[in-house]
Design a protein around this motif. Structure first.
Motif, short mmCIF file in Angstrom:
data_model
loop_
_atom_site.label_atom_id
_atom_site.label_comp_id
_atom_site.label_asym_id
_atom_site.label_seq_id
_atom_site.Cartn_x
_atom_site.Cartn_y
_atom_site.Cartn_z
N GLY A 251 0.84 -1.20 0.00
CA GLY A 251 0.00 0.00 0.00
C GLY A 251 0.87 1.24 0.00
O GLY A 251 2.03 1.20 -0.40
N GLY A 252 0.31 2.35 0.48
CA GLY A 252 1.09 3.59 0.59
C GLY A 252 1.42 4.21 -0.76
O GLY A 252 2.35 5.03 -0.85
N GLU A 253 0.65 3.87 -1.83
CA GLU A 253 0.96 4.45 -3.14
C GLU A 253 0.73 5.97 -3.12
O GLU A 253 -0.17 6.46 -2.45
CB GLU A 253 0.05 3.87 -4.24
CG GLU A 253 0.20 2.39 -4.47
CD GLU A 253 -0.80 1.58 -3.65
OE1 GLU A 253 -1.32 2.11 -2.64
OE2 GLU A 253 -1.04 0.42 -4.00
N LEU A 254 1.52 6.66 -3.91
CA LEU A 254 1.25 8.09 -4.12
C LEU A 254 0.07 8.17 -5.08
O LEU A 254 -0.05 7.33 -5.97
CB LEU A 254 2.43 8.74 -4.82
CG LEU A 254 3.66 9.11 -4.02
CD1 LEU A 254 4.66 9.80 -4.93
CD2 LEU A 254 3.28 10.03 -2.87
N TYR A 255 -0.78 9.16 -4.91
CA TYR A 255 -1.81 9.38 -5.92
C TYR A 255 -1.80 10.85 -6.30
O TYR A 255 -1.52 11.73 -5.49
CB TYR A 255 -3.21 8.91 -5.46
CG TYR A 255 -3.74 9.62 -4.24
CD1 TYR A 255 -3.46 9.15 -2.96
CD2 TYR A 255 -4.54 10.76 -4.36
CE1 TYR A 255 -3.95 9.79 -1.84
CE2 TYR A 255 -5.04 11.41 -3.25
CZ TYR A 255 -4.74 10.92 -1.99
OH TYR A 255 -5.22 11.57 -0.87
N PHE A 256 -2.06 11.10 -7.60
CA PHE A 256 -2.01 12.45 -8.13
C PHE A 256 -3.38 12.85 -8.67
O PHE A 256 -4.10 12.02 -9.23
CB PHE A 256 -0.99 12.54 -9.27
CG PHE A 256 0.43 12.47 -8.79
CD1 PHE A 256 1.11 13.61 -8.42
CD2 PHE A 256 1.07 11.24 -8.67
CE1 PHE A 256 2.42 13.55 -7.95
CE2 PHE A 256 2.38 11.17 -8.20
CZ PHE A 256 3.06 12.32 -7.84
N GLY A 257 -3.74 14.12 -8.48
CA GLY A 257 -4.99 14.65 -9.02
C GLY A 257 -4.67 15.79 -9.97
O GLY A 257 -3.81 15.65 -10.84
N GLY A 258 -5.32 16.93 -9.77
CA GLY A 258 -5.12 18.06 -10.68
C GLY A 258 -4.05 19.01 -10.16
O GLY A 258 -3.49 18.82 -9.09
N MET A 259 -3.80 20.04 -10.95
CA MET A 259 -2.85 21.07 -10.52
C MET A 259 -3.57 22.01 -9.55
O MET A 259 -4.79 22.15 -9.58
CB MET A 259 -2.35 21.89 -11.72
CG MET A 259 -1.65 21.07 -12.77
SD MET A 259 -0.20 20.20 -12.14
CE MET A 259 0.99 21.51 -12.16
#
Ligand SMILES: O=C(O)CCC(=O)C(=O)O
Ligand SMILES: [Fe+2]
Length: 405
Positions: A251-259
């Protein structure tokens, strides 16, 4: 082409002392001038997030005042801790405190060589790194396994030393400040100047990638006795490097959204698996967080890379012209420059970006259209299914608008 040179003195923006204060219980970032104004501005929002009694409201006020006090005394407490640690801590591996080429992965050294060569181009570099998502997010090896193991041993040794440790930033409760540990100038500064800058020059010309002149480096630590996850936020950095030092974890994944500047579509996130020795480079203003760890321990080295010629124009945290405040060390990476000079410098940065694109175009013509754009080569990333957020009790809404200082 460099825009702006290394400067001896760095400043903070005055917003550091009253804005972007994270109230973890209700997952909101707030500004604070005085209690009366705060009640008017944030009372209804806090109520809608479950802050229902006067007692819980007063707890929020105390939490905010404590954070403001922590920030005000940060400079002096940092210097005290740094002195104490340098006088009384016995490093386990003193050799890891000063950067050596043999700490670095062969693939990373080859990337740097390419960027320093006559053939260097952004397009060529994009073919040599893994491009994650369309928003200038890249992944490539940085250190050797041997260095990661030794450095982690050193961090564990320091952690067990019982010496005082400052929080690495305003959101992580656990971790280690590299400057307090005493290897900022000998380990991170040469990493930034000699090895990262040739790469960021090509990947982030518009963010001062060729003008990085300060940084804030720290190690974050997740595990049963440390942090579990990290709320959605953007960084006080032009560019962020995030390197996985280990250990074994799930687990512990990085997740990215918008700027930061964009409206977030709160259901579309990309999770990125991190791997030992690898670094992920991303724009500081690219919102991200870390999913809960399900097993093991995770230690990551985070370097918030800063370019004063960019942030002097507009503070990335309050989005206004920075109001400079003196602080020890790198402060928050702002420097004192005449407005017209810094605008001139900014124009030079834009020009360098234009030249890069021109070079890319030429290269594309030469390649007869066989291009691999940033969005095309997708590595270990995917979309987090909506139900996964629910499964993992990750209240994404709670974390909207996060900011990290
Ligand atoms: O947990 C991580 O790897 C992310 C850390 C992070 O985003 C930060 O420290 O700014
Ligand atoms: Fe971050």
């Amino acid at each position: 082409m460099a825009c702006g040179g290394a400067r001896a003195k760095f400043y903070a923006c005055s917003c550091f002392y009253n804005k972007n204060i994270f109230v973890s219980t209700y997952g909101v970032h707030v500004s604070f001038r005085n209690e009366k104004t705060f009640r008017t501005e944030y009372g209804p929002l806090l109520k809608s997030r479950g802050c229902l009694t006067e007692e819980s409201f007063q707890q929020v006020i105390s939490q905010i005042k404590a954070e403001i006090e922590r920030r005000r005394s940060l400079g002096s407490t940092f210097l005290q801790r740094q002195k104490l640690i340098s006088e009384s801590y016995n490093p386990l591996h003193p050799e890891v405190y000063s950067l050596q080429r043999n700490f670095l992965a062969t693939e990373f050294l080859q990337l740097v060589d390419f960027c320093n060569s006559r053939e260097a181009s952004r397009h060529g570099l994009l073919q040599r790194v893994t491009c994650l998502a369309p928003k200038q997010t890249y992944k490539f090896p940085i250190f050797t396994k041997e260095f990661c193991r030794q450095f982690l041993d050193e961090l564990n040794n320091f952690e067990c030393s019982g010496l005082p440790k400052g929080r690495p930033n305003s959101m992580n409760q656990h971790g280690i400040s590299i400057a307090e540990l005493g290897c900022d100038a000998s380990l991170i500064s040469p990493l930034r100047d000699t090895f990262l800058r040739p790469i960021t020059r090509l990947l982030y010309p518009d963010l001062g990638g060729d003008a990085l002149d300060s940084h804030k480096a720290f190690v974050v630590h997740y595990g049963p006795a440390a942090d579990q996850d990290l709320a959605y936020h953007f960084d006080n950095a032009e560019i962020t490097l995030n390197v996985c030092l280990g250990e074994e974890f799930e687990g512990g994944e990085l997740y990215f959204g918008g700027m930061q500047q964009e409206m977030d579509n709160e259901t579309e996130f990309q999770a990125v698996a991190h791997h030992l020795t690898f670094g992920i480079l991303h724009c500081g203003q690219h919102r991200h967080g870390a999913l809960p760890l399900s097993a093991g321990e995770r230690w990551n080295l985070i370097v918030w890379l800063r370019a004063s010629c960019i942030r002097n124009l507009c503070c990335p945290m309050c989005a206004s012209k920075p109001e400079l405040v003196e602080t020890p060390g790198f402060g928050e990476g702002f420097s004192f420059v005449q407005k017209d000079i810094s605008q001139h410098i900014h124009l030079q940065c834009l020009r360098s970006r234009f030249m890069e694109e021109l070079n890319d175009k030429r290269w594309r013509i030469y390649m007869h259209g066989h291009t691999h754009g940033e969005g095309q080569a997708v590595g270990a990333c995917g979309t987090i299914p909506e139900n996964r957020n629910q499964d993992r009790n990750l209240p994404i809404n709670k974390y909207s608008n996060g900011i990290k200082l």
